[in-house]
Motif scaffolding. Structure first.
Motif, mmCIF file in Angstrom:
data_model
loop_
_atom_site.group_PDB
_atom_site.id
_atom_site.type_symbol
_atom_site.label_atom_id
_atom_site.label_comp_id
_atom_site.label_asym_id
_atom_site.label_seq_id
_atom_site.Cartn_x
_atom_site.Cartn_y
_atom_site.Cartn_z
ATOM 1 N N VAL A 111 -1.871 38.435 55.786
ATOM 2 C CA VAL A 111 -3.056 37.575 55.280
ATOM 3 C C VAL A 111 -3.837 38.499 54.132
ATOM 4 C CG1 VAL A 111 -4.998 35.886 55.524
ATOM 5 C CG2 VAL A 111 -3.051 35.929 57.075
ATOM 6 N N PRO A 112 -3.517 38.129 52.642
ATOM 7 C CA PRO A 112 -4.353 38.831 51.800
ATOM 8 C C PRO A 112 -6.027 38.517 52.191
ATOM 9 C CG PRO A 112 -2.729 37.656 50.889
ATOM 10 C CD PRO A 112 -2.839 37.169 52.215
ATOM 11 N N ARG A 154 -8.290 37.529 50.186
ATOM 12 C CA ARG A 154 -9.102 36.395 49.492
ATOM 13 C C ARG A 154 -8.750 35.250 50.570
ATOM 14 N NH1 ARG A 154 -4.173 37.148 46.645
ATOM 15 N NH2 ARG A 154 -2.995 35.201 46.502
ATOM 16 N N TYR A 155 -8.042 35.077 51.430
ATOM 17 C CA TYR A 155 -7.794 34.143 52.576
ATOM 18 C C TYR A 155 -8.594 34.360 53.797
ATOM 19 C CZ TYR A 155 -3.972 32.756 49.148
ATOM 20 O OH TYR A 155 -3.189 32.355 48.159
ATOM 21 N N GLN A 156 -8.923 35.541 53.811
ATOM 22 C CA GLN A 156 -9.567 35.745 55.252
ATOM 23 C C GLN A 156 -10.844 34.861 55.270
ATOM 24 O OE1 GLN A 156 -8.682 37.846 57.535
ATOM 25 N NE2 GLN A 156 -7.221 39.244 56.646
ATOM 26 N N SER A 185 -9.152 30.846 58.445
ATOM 27 C CA SER A 185 -8.443 31.199 57.225
ATOM 28 C C SER A 185 -7.934 30.335 56.146
ATOM 29 C CB SER A 185 -7.107 32.350 57.940
ATOM 30 O OG SER A 185 -6.202 32.327 56.991
ATOM 31 N N THR A 186 -7.920 30.470 55.132
ATOM 32 C CA THR A 186 -7.376 29.741 54.300
ATOM 33 C C THR A 186 -5.992 29.848 53.754
ATOM 34 O OG1 THR A 186 -8.420 30.813 52.405
ATOM 35 C CG2 THR A 186 -9.582 28.988 53.457
ATOM 36 N N ALA A 187 -5.256 30.853 54.357
ATOM 37 C CA ALA A 187 -3.770 31.240 54.014
ATOM 38 C C ALA A 187 -2.862 30.137 54.259
ATOM 39 C CB ALA A 187 -3.574 32.648 54.794
ATOM 40 N N LEU A 205 2.611 33.375 56.339
ATOM 41 C CA LEU A 205 2.468 34.658 55.708
ATOM 42 C C LEU A 205 2.352 35.850 56.588
ATOM 43 C CD1 LEU A 205 -0.455 34.142 52.552
ATOM 44 C CD2 LEU A 205 2.253 34.350 52.518
#
Length: 321
Positions: free
Chosen positions: A275-276, A278-280, A266-268, A272
């Motif tokens: 996790v939205p 786009r971060y998965q 994950s790039t979150a 958070l």
């Protein structure tokens, strides 16, 4: 010259097919063999999936010719391209293929290159010190040995061959090349044997192995190419497309591992609560670490011994900019 059939045994073939299979069952599926070689893996993929279209890349024009003969029965289902594997995005653009369903890499030197004495890859037989996978371009191993600064040669042997005796070998090379430039492999093998301490020569097989590996990687820019190629291949995958990579030394395997691990993380930002999308992670790992060939396979095909296989699946599309 012996036929490709006789001398080419695809490494970990069944496992590679199993890893890629779920992505290749959909209609119109496209698979890329980024290291076509003599076409063993490619032929098996075309045979196993009668609807699949294959794109095969190789920088070696001799290999392309032989693979073309071997894959001729599959007609237009097989498109073979003279290219280095980091050129995959350009190749796909030229062919009008926006995304692919499977990608296979079988890295390192091919059976054909090892078996053709005049290519200079094998330390077991005397040959011109060439080592270029594409003999139409680039500098040879002899030019590297004869022209590189001593410090640069030491760096190459340490970084690409993991050679602990790099300084000792290079000192001998520099002395010898001043007397007469290197042209053939036997002289280099002899020099390495003479330069190494007895204790070192008693372990780890042929003492020239690491130096030859280092020169080959430098001549062909293998790691620099791979650094670009693996991320490019991941980016070319359609959703639920799969990639399988066979590596043959720790430097390659480490690089593949890093790209796959980054894609599966994950790039979150930390903390958070949710996790939205786009971060998965965009990849799911298909292998636990790197998988090894079976003892049975190694018994029948010694070249499989150092192989390490990793696989991953694309589970998320790229976020739109």
């Amino acid at each position: 010259m012996s036929s490709g059939e006789e001398r080419h045994v695809p490494v970990m073939l069944r496992r590679c097919l199993d890893l890629l299979e779920p992505a290749l069952t959909r209609p119109g599926a496209v698979v890329v063999d980024c290291t076509l070689g003599l076409g063993g893996h490619s032929r098996a993929l075309l045979e196993a999936h009668p609807q699949v279209r294959l794109i095969g890349l190789d920088r070696d024009q001799d290999a392309l010719k032989l693979a073309g003969e071997r894959l001729a029965p599959y007609g237009e289902r097989a498109t073979l391209v003279h290219a280095v594997y980091d050129e995959l995005p350009d190749v796909l653009r030229r062919l009008g293929v926006p995304r692919v369903d499977g990608v296979l890499f079988d890295l390192g030197v091919s059976s054909m290159q090892l078996d053709e004495a005049d290519r200079g890859f094998a330390y077991a037989q005397d040959a011109p010190l060439d080592m270029r996978m594409d003999q139409s371009t680039g500098i040879s191993a002899a030019e590297v040995l004869n022209t590189y600064a001593p410090g640069e040669l030491v760096r190459i042997l340490r970084a690409y061959g993991e050679e602990k005796q790099a300084k000792r070998i290079v000192e001998a090379v520099v002395r010898e090349r001043a007397r007469e430039p290197f042209t053939n492999s036997a002289r280099l093998v002899e020099l390495i044997r003479a330069a190494l301490p007895q204790a070192v020569k008693r372990t780890g097989g042929n003492p020239a192995k690491r130096t030859f590996q280092a020169l080959r990687i430098e001549v062909n820019g293998e790691l620099r190419v791979l650094e670009r190629a693996i991320p490019a291949a991941v980016s070319s995958l359609a959703l639920h497309g799969r990639i399988a990579v066979l590596s043959y030394h720790s430097l390659e395997d480490r690089l593949v591992k890093q790209v796959f691990a980054a894609g599966a993380a994950s790039t979150a930002p930390p903390g958070l609560p949710v996790v939205p999308e786009r971060y998965q992670p965009r990849l799911r790992l298909l292998t636990r670490g790197s998988e090894l060939p079976s003892e049975e396979e190694i018994e029948t095909n010694r070249r499989a011994a150092p192989a390490r296989l990793r696989g991953a699946e694309r589970v998320r599309e790229e976020p739109q900019p």
